[in-house]
Design a protein around this motif. Structure first.
Motif, PDB file in Angstrom:
ATOM      1  N   LYS A   3       0.852  -1.193   0.000  1.00 44.17           N
ATOM      2  CA  LYS A   3       0.000   0.000   0.000  1.00 44.17           C
ATOM      3  C   LYS A   3       0.889   1.246   0.000  1.00 44.17           C
ATOM      4  N   TYR A   4       0.705   2.080  -1.036  1.00 41.10           N
ATOM      5  CA  TYR A   4       1.515   3.298  -1.168  1.00 41.10           C
ATOM      6  C   TYR A   4       0.620   4.508  -1.366  1.00 41.10           C
ATOM      7  N   HIS A   5       1.076   5.627  -0.818  1.00 38.46           N
ATOM      8  CA  HIS A   5       0.376   6.901  -1.013  1.00 38.46           C
ATOM      9  C   HIS A   5       1.322   7.902  -1.671  1.00 38.46           C
ATOM     10  N   PHE A   6       0.832   8.559  -2.716  1.00 46.64           N
ATOM     11  CA  PHE A   6       1.619   9.541  -3.457  1.00 46.64           C
ATOM     12  C   PHE A   6       1.234  10.953  -3.026  1.00 46.64           C
ATOM     13  N   ILE A   7       2.213  11.710  -2.573  1.00 49.92           N
ATOM     14  CA  ILE A   7       2.000  13.129  -2.293  1.00 49.92           C
ATOM     15  C   ILE A   7       2.475  13.905  -3.529  1.00 49.92           C
ATOM     16  N   ALA A   8       1.537  14.608  -4.189  1.00 44.36           N
ATOM     17  CA  ALA A   8       1.751  15.269  -5.487  1.00 44.36           C
ATOM     18  C   ALA A   8       1.738  14.215  -6.602  1.00 44.36           C
ATOM     19  N   VAL A   9       0.615  13.518  -6.701  1.00 45.82           N
ATOM     20  CA  VAL A   9       0.479  12.393  -7.621  1.00 45.82           C
ATOM     21  C   VAL A   9       0.311  12.825  -9.078  1.00 45.82           C
ATOM     22  N   ILE A  68       5.375   8.131  -1.335  1.00 44.47           N
ATOM     23  CA  ILE A  68       6.227   8.562  -2.442  1.00 44.47           C
ATOM     24  C   ILE A  68       5.988  10.057  -2.623  1.00 44.47           C
ATOM     25  N   LEU A  69       7.059  10.826  -2.438  1.00 40.97           N
ATOM     26  CA  LEU A  69       6.975  12.282  -2.348  1.00 40.97           C
ATOM     27  C   LEU A  69       7.414  12.934  -3.643  1.00 40.97           C
ATOM     28  N   GLY A  70       6.526  13.747  -4.230  1.00 39.72           N
ATOM     29  CA  GLY A  70       6.842  14.443  -5.469  1.00 39.72           C
ATOM     30  C   GLY A  70       7.561  15.752  -5.240  1.00 39.72           C
ATOM     31  N   MET A  71       8.268  16.214  -6.264  1.00 41.71           N
ATOM     32  CA  MET A  71       9.038  17.447  -6.166  1.00 41.71           C
ATOM     33  C   MET A  71       8.136  18.656  -5.948  1.00 41.71           C
ATOM     34  N   HIS A  72       6.904  18.550  -6.389  1.00 40.01           N
ATOM     35  CA  HIS A  72       5.952  19.653  -6.308  1.00 40.01           C
ATOM     36  C   HIS A  72       5.520  19.944  -4.867  1.00 40.01           C
ATOM     37  N   ALA A  73       5.638  18.955  -3.981  1.00 38.76           N
ATOM     38  CA  ALA A  73       5.198  19.129  -2.593  1.00 38.76           C
ATOM     39  C   ALA A  73       6.190  19.995  -1.815  1.00 38.76           C
ATOM     40  N   TYR A  91       9.769   8.016   0.455  1.00 35.03           N
ATOM     41  CA  TYR A  91      10.691   7.885  -0.676  1.00 35.03           C
ATOM     42  C   TYR A  91      10.467   9.015  -1.677  1.00 35.03           C
ATOM     43  N   SER A  92      11.534   9.563  -2.210  1.00 37.72           N
ATOM     44  CA  SER A  92      11.409  10.312  -3.450  1.00 37.72           C
ATOM     45  C   SER A  92      11.239   9.270  -4.552  1.00 37.72           C
ATOM     46  N   PHE A  93      10.775   9.675  -5.750  1.00 41.68           N
ATOM     47  CA  PHE A  93      10.570   8.622  -6.746  1.00 41.68           C
ATOM     48  C   PHE A  93      11.874   7.960  -7.183  1.00 41.68           C
ATOM     49  N   PRO A  94      13.030   8.668  -7.287  1.00 38.70           N
ATOM     50  CA  PRO A  94      14.249   7.919  -7.609  1.00 38.70           C
ATOM     51  C   PRO A  94      14.666   6.941  -6.516  1.00 38.70           C
ATOM     52  N   GLU A  95      14.460   7.320  -5.256  1.00 44.78           N
ATOM     53  CA  GLU A  95      14.771   6.386  -4.165  1.00 44.78           C
ATOM     54  C   GLU A  95      13.863   5.161  -4.239  1.00 44.78           C
ATOM     55  N   PHE A  96      12.606   5.394  -4.612  1.00 46.15           N
ATOM     56  CA  PHE A  96      11.670   4.271  -4.710  1.00 46.15           C
ATOM     57  C   PHE A  96      12.036   3.349  -5.871  1.00 46.15           C
ATOM     58  N   GLY A 160      18.260   9.219 -16.258  1.00 44.67           N
ATOM     59  CA  GLY A 160      18.726   9.826 -15.019  1.00 44.67           C
ATOM     60  C   GLY A 160      18.832  11.332 -15.106  1.00 44.67           C
ATOM     61  N   ASP A 161      17.946  12.025 -14.405  1.00 45.82           N
ATOM     62  CA  ASP A 161      17.869  13.481 -14.429  1.00 45.82           C
ATOM     63  C   ASP A 161      18.789  14.073 -13.363  1.00 45.82           C
ATOM     64  N   GLU A 162      19.423  15.212 -13.704  1.00 46.23           N
ATOM     65  CA  GLU A 162      20.301  15.885 -12.741  1.00 46.23           C
ATOM     66  C   GLU A 162      19.554  16.895 -11.881  1.00 46.23           C
ATOM     67  N   TYR A 163      18.244  17.039 -12.085  1.00 46.31           N
ATOM     68  CA  TYR A 163      17.476  18.001 -11.295  1.00 46.31           C
ATOM     69  C   TYR A 163      17.287  17.466  -9.871  1.00 46.31           C
ATOM     70  N   LEU A 164      16.841  18.350  -8.969  1.00 44.63           N
ATOM     71  CA  LEU A 164      16.729  18.001  -7.551  1.00 44.63           C
ATOM     72  C   LEU A 164      15.781  16.825  -7.313  1.00 44.63           C
ATOM     73  N   THR A 165      16.079  16.065  -6.272  1.00 46.97           N
ATOM     74  CA  THR A 165      15.350  14.838  -5.972  1.00 46.97           C
ATOM     75  C   THR A 165      13.962  15.095  -5.404  1.00 46.97           C
ATOM     76  N   SER A 166      13.883  15.904  -4.350  1.00 48.57           N
ATOM     77  CA  SER A 166      12.608  16.150  -3.669  1.00 48.57           C
ATOM     78  C   SER A 166      12.775  17.366  -2.767  1.00 48.57           C
ATOM     79  N   PRO A 167      11.668  17.830  -2.154  1.00 49.67           N
ATOM     80  CA  PRO A 167      11.803  18.949  -1.206  1.00 49.67           C
ATOM     81  C   PRO A 167      12.717  18.622  -0.021  1.00 49.67           C
TER      82      PRO A 167
END
Length: 451
Positions: A3-9, A68-73, A91-96, A160-167
C-alpha cells in the motif's frame, strides 16, 4: 500487495509510477493541489484520481507501506508531516525506483541533452527483440503505455535526471539509482535556478561517473569536450567506453547509417541523434544485443514524443515539434533540421518557458543558437515570467542575447498564430520548440497548411 500513497500524484513521472504500481497489483492512493491532463484522465481511468484537490492528513495511516513524495510538494506538507510522525518510510521517486530494483542490473542514461532519445532507442530495440526489462523514461514513447515499468525483469533502463530529488533532498536524482552502467551524453549548463554556478553543475556529472562500480562501465560521448574531460578525470576503475556520432550520409532528405553490411535507412537525423544512436548501441551491446540485431531493429524507431516529431508534412515542407529549450538542445535541433533539408527555408519558433531561459543573466548562453534558421522567432508568455518573478525581456535584449538582429518577438499567442498562418510554406519547414505550449496555441490550423 503493498500500500503506497503519493503526495503530489499529478506530476508526469509521479502519475506514471502510480499507474505502474497499480498495474503491478499494489494498492495506490494519492493527493495533489492541482492535476492537469493527461494525468487527470489516466488516474481516473485507473480508479485512483483523488476525489478532491488538497492535502488530507487523514489519508495517512500506519497501514501504508510507504509514501512517495513528489518534487511539487513542500516540506511543510501536512500529509508529509503526518507520515513522519507515524514513522512511515518516505521515498522520493528515484529512491523508490532503486528500492524496487536493487536486484537488477541498473543502466542509467544521463546528460544535459539526449537522455530521452537515447533511452527511447534502447527501449525500442529491447522490446523489438523481446528482451525482458523494466524502465523509467521522461517522456511518452510510442509502443509503451507508461513511462515506468516495474516487474521481476533482470534489467532496468533509467533516464537519469540531474534536477533536484525532492523537497527533502536537494541532490540530483541520478545519484539515487546506484548504477551498474552509466552513459553520459553531454554537459551543457541547465537548471540555472538550482545550479547558478556552472562548475558546480559540471561536478555533478563527475560525481556520477565516480559512482560507477569496478565491475561496471562508463559509456560517454567523447565529442563533447566537457564529458570527455570529466571521463578522463574520473577516478572510477571500471571500463570506460567513448563514442561519437555513428557514420551516416544524407540523401534526398533521408539519413542512412553506414554499416559493414551496407546502408541502413533510419527515421531520425542530425549529428546529435547520430551520437545518441551510437551511445544507445553501446548500451545495447552491454545488454547482449549484437550489431546485426541493432541494425535490423533501428529502422523501425520513429523517435520519442516531441523530439523532432513530425506533426504534418507534404512534398515541400514539414511541421516539426521539439522539446528543445536549453541552448545546446535548441542549437542541435535547429542545425539538424537545416542540415537535413539545406535547400528549404526554415522558420524556427522558440518559446522561452523555463526559469533558466527566462532569466536575463542566462541569456548570453543562447548566442548563435538560431544562426542556421532563416526566420528566428521567440515567444514569451508574460504570465510565465511573472510567475517566476522575472523581468519580461524585450525584443532588443533578445536580439543581442541570441546575436540575431532580425529576431522577432511575440508575447501573445493569437498574434503568433496569425503570423504563422499568414506564411507561405512552399519549400519551407516550420520548427516549433518549447517545453511549454505557447499558451495553448491551437496547432490544427498550422497542420492544415502542410496537408
Amino acid at each position: 500487495m503493498k500500500k503506497y500513497h503519493f503526495i503530489a500524484v499529478g506530476g508526469a513521472v509521479m502519475h506514471n509510477l502510480a499507474l505502474a504500481l497499480v498495474k503491478k497489483g499494489d494498492h495506490v492512493t494519492g493527493s495533489d493541489d492541482e492535476i492537469y491532463e493527461p494525468s487527470r484522465t489516466r488516474l481516473a481511468k485507473a480508479g485512483i484520481l483523488p476525489a478532491e484537490y488538497g492535502w488530507f492528513p487523514e489519508k495517512i495511516t500506519s497501514a501504508l507501506d510507504g509514501i512517495i513524495l513528489g518534487m511539487h510538494a513542500r516540506i511543510d506538507n501536512p500529509e508529509l508531516i503526518k507520515a513522519q510522525e507515524l514513522g512511515i518510510p518516505v521515498y522520493s521517486f528515484p529512491e523508490f525506483i532503486y528500492n524496487q530494483s536493487q536486484d537488477k542490473k541498473r543502466v542509467v542514461i544521463a546528460g544535459s541533452h539526449g537522455k530521452t532519445s537515447i533511452t527511447a532507442i534502447i527501449l525500442h530495440v529491447l522490446k523489438d527483440l523481446n528482451i525482458d526489462f523494466d524502465y523509467l523514461v521522461g517522456a511518452q514513447i510510442e509502443g509503451f503505455d507508461l513511462m515506468v515499468k516495474l516487474s521481476d525483469a533482470p534489467v532496468i533502463v533509467i533516464e537519469g535526471d540531474e534536477y533536484l530529488t525532492s523537497p527533502l533532498d536537494r541532490r540530483p536524482k541520478f545519484f539515487h539509482y546506484h548504477h551498474d552502467i552509466v552513459l553520459v551524453s553531454g554537459i551543457a549548463w541547465d537548471h540555472f535556478n538550482v545550479f547558478p554556478d556552472f562548475n558546480v553543475y559540471k561536478d555533478q556529472f563527475l560525481k556520477l561517473m565516480n559512482q560507477t562500480p569496478p565491475t561496471g562501465e562508463l559509456i560517454y560521448c567523447e565529442v563533447d569536450p566537457l564529458v570527455k574531460e570529466a571521463a578522463e578525470k574520473s577516478s572510477m576503475s571500471g571500463r570506460k567506453t567513448p563514442y561519437q556520432a555513428h557514420p551516416a550520409e544524407v540523401m534526398h532528405g533521408k539519413t542512412f547509417l553506414k554499416t559493414d553490411k551496407g546502408l541502413v535507412q533510419i527515421g531520425i537525423f542530425g549529428d546529435h541523434n547520430l551520437q545518441n544512436l551510437q551511445g544507445a548501441m553501446e548500451v545495447c551491446r552491454v545488454l547482449g544485443v549484437t550489431k546485426r540485431q541493432f541494425y535490423e531493429s533501428i529502422p523501425k524507431f520513429k523517435g520519442a514524443a516531441k523530439r523532432q516529431e513530425i506533426l504534418a508534412e507534404n512534398e515541400s515542407g514539414i511541421l516539426f515539434r521539439d522539446f528543445a529549450h536549453a541552448p545546446s538542445k535548441l542549437k542541435a535541433t535547429v542545425n539538424a533540421v537545416k542540415n537535413q533539408f539545406p535547400d528549404r527555408r526554415l522558420i524556427a519558433v522558440q518559446e522561452l518557458h523555463t526559469y533558466s531561459s527566462l532569466n536575463k543573466e542566462f541569456l548570453p548562453n543562447y548566442a548563435d543558437c538560431m544562426k542556421e534558421t532563416d526566420v528566428a522567432i521567440i515567444y514569451l508568455n508574460p504570465h510565465a515570467a511573472a510567475l517566476k518573478k522575472l523581468e519580461l525581456m524585450d525584443q532588443d535584449t533578445l536580439r543581442e542575447g541570441f546575436k540575431r538582429p532580425d529576431l522577432m518577438l511575440f508575447t501573445e499567442s493569437q498574434a503568433l498564430k496569425d503570423y504563422l498562418l499568414a506564411q507561405n510554406y512552399s519549400n519551407t519547414n516550420l520548427l516549433l520548440m518549447s517545453s511549454g505550449n505557447y499558451d495553448n496555441l491551437d496547432l490544427e490550423p498550422l497542420k492544415a497548411k502542410f496537408n
